[in-house]
Design an enzyme around this catalytic site. Structure first.
Site, PDB file in Angstrom:
ATOM      1  N   LYS A  95       0.714  -1.092   0.106  1.00  0.00           N
ATOM      2  CA  LYS A  95       0.006   0.019   0.087  1.00  0.00           C
ATOM      3  C   LYS A  95       0.805   1.226   0.051  1.00  0.00           C
ATOM      4  O   LYS A  95       0.808   2.037  -0.575  1.00  0.00           O
ATOM      5  CB  LYS A  95      -0.984  -0.081   1.291  1.00  0.00           C
ATOM      6  CG  LYS A  95      -2.041   0.957   1.150  1.00  0.00           C
ATOM      7  CD  LYS A  95      -2.897   0.976   2.513  1.00  0.00           C
ATOM      8  CE  LYS A  95      -3.450  -0.475   2.538  1.00  0.00           C
ATOM      9  NZ  LYS A  95      -4.381  -0.489   3.711  1.00  0.00           N
ATOM     10  N   LYS A 107       1.880  -4.119  11.181  1.00  0.00           N
ATOM     11  CA  LYS A 107       0.760  -3.988  11.668  1.00  0.00           C
ATOM     12  C   LYS A 107       0.584  -4.607  13.158  1.00  0.00           C
ATOM     13  O   LYS A 107       1.741  -5.308  13.390  1.00  0.00           O
ATOM     14  CB  LYS A 107      -0.016  -4.958  10.973  1.00  0.00           C
ATOM     15  CG  LYS A 107      -1.846  -4.586  10.924  1.00  0.00           C
ATOM     16  CD  LYS A 107      -2.112  -3.267  10.023  1.00  0.00           C
ATOM     17  CE  LYS A 107      -3.591  -3.074  10.123  1.00  0.00           C
ATOM     18  NZ  LYS A 107      -3.566  -1.807   9.028  1.00  0.00           N
TER      19      LYS A 107
END
Length: 417
Positions: A95, A107
């Site tokens: 991304k 994450k």
């Protein structure tokens, strides 16, 4: 009805493998980019309000940091797993690369149900988790952000905890903070604004009108609710919405501001006046021009893909479409704007926030929105060009672009020592 239960990390790796094959990456490069760089699992105690002590498990995974510091959200959910966090970290790498932001992917998550915790318990859990992962996070190493069930207040507690350890304020250690402690204008609705921009670009590229386009949105949280509001402001007709309580449908259009007020007052969309009740599954199959899944992974599957009536799917959620559903959509001529492009508005404005914190100089909301729109339009066009050149889907176009950029950085840096 049976629903595909897929391991999100296996899906993420399969998507990477397909792009790596098309790019002709070397065996060494494939081996490096398939695996997360670091994985931290922490088990920590939290004292509850009644005096009991409960143990919680948390994760922080860094997938790749060759293009810059790791960047990625933190989610609080009973369903958090290591493989989910691994997949989300890998998707964050692509991304950031697809929109040209100089970050790598990370994450984090804690296995908990925040709705069952008091505010004090949530603060103690957040501060202890932040302390446990402080060996990884930092303004030049790994910058967390909000994700599912986390918000600016939780980011404030993480920033404060990290700052207490350092002895001075470090606002740039997290993004998505309140404005009062270094947050950025426009951050709260940034993901939705990115969704709005790419939806318009995709509609125009398909020769469809933005005004009057019938839109169905699954999920009515920050991203889904703001996407509905922003698209309606451009003249789109929002015909279907859903949240955890179920879905509502009105072929003549739903007043989004009224729906937002109703949801706040009644704790959900169920019972919204002037609308027909539908299940979350039925919502995905409603007649519409644009379907925006803005909830969870694995919502569009081999079981329901053949009944989806939208011409355009814009993935506001991470991983909402399984690979089997993707193939069905391709065969049916349905365009899918992939998650790593469609919902990249959030990380783009997170980057703006980080830059502003580092230089202690802040931009106006208009400047933020203009910069975001330029990046999202440029990125959509680059992905579309790549997809057309390779005669492939927008998803694979985005992956080819992103993986090539990360591979180029990895190649340039080499293998240490």
């Amino acid at each position: 009805m049976a629903v595909d239960i897929l391991n999100p990390y296996e899906v993420a790796v399969a998507q990477f493998d397909e792009a790596a094959e098309m790019l002709g990456l070397s065996q060494a490069m494939r081996a490096i980019l398939r695996k997360p760089k670091r994985e931290l699992i922490v088990n920590f105690p939290v004292r509850m309000d009644n005096g009991d002590v409960q143990m919680f498990t948390g994760y922080r995974v860094q997938h790749n940091i060759n293009r810059g510091p790791a960047k990625g959200g933190i989610r609080f959910s009973p369903d958090v797993s290591l493989d989910e966090v691994r997949a989300l970290a890998m998707w964050m790498t692509w991304k950031c690369a697809v929109v040209g932001i100089p970050f790598g992917g990370a994450k984090g998550g804690v296995v908990c149900d925040p709705h069952k915790l008091s505010r004090n318990e949530l603060e103690r859990l957040t501060r202890r988790y932040a302390t446990e992962i402080s060996i990884l996070i930092g303004p030049n190493s790994d910058i967390p952000a909000p994700d599912m069930n986390t918000n600016p207040q939780i980011m404030a507690w993480i920033m404060d905890t990290y700052s207490m350890h350092r002895g001075y304020s470090v606002p740039e250690v997290v993004t998505g903070k309140p404005l009062s402690i270094g947050g950025s204008e426009g951050r709260l609705e940034a993901t939705a604004r990115g969704v709005q921009v790419v939806t318009c670009e995709a509609l125009l590229s398909l020769g469809m009108q933005v005004e009057g386009a019938r839109v169905v949105i699954q999920g009515f949280g920050n991203v889904g609710g703001n996407s509905a509001r922003l698209l309606q402001s451009l003249g789109c007709k929002i015909v279907g919405l859903s949240d955890i309580s179920g879905g509502v449908y009105n072929p003549n259009g739903i007043d989004v501001m009224r729906a937002l007020r109703y949801s706040q007052e009644h704790g959900g969309l169920r019972g919204l006046p002037d609308s027909e009740q539908v299940t979350n599954q039925e919502l995905l199959e409603l007649p519409c021009d644009v379907l925006i899944p803005a909830a969870l992974e694995n919502q569009l599957t081999a079981q329901n893909a053949s009944r989806v009536k939208a011409r355009l799917i814009v993935e506001a959620a991470n991983g909402p479409t399984t690979p089997e559903a993707d193939r069905i959509f391709q065969d049916r001529g349905i365009t899918v704007v992939p998650d790593i492009l469609a919902n990249a508005g959030g990380v783009t404005v997170s980057y703006f926030e980080w830059v502003q914190d580092l230089q202690r100089f802040f931009w106006s909301e208009d400047e933020i929105n203009q910069r975001l729109e330029r990046i999202m339009v440029r990125s959509f066009q680059a992905v579309q060009d790549r997809a057309e050149r390779q005669r492939t889907s927008l998803r694979m176009g985005a992956y080819l672009l992103a993986v090539a950029r990360v591979a180029e950085a990895t190649e340039a840096r080499g293998i240490y020592p």
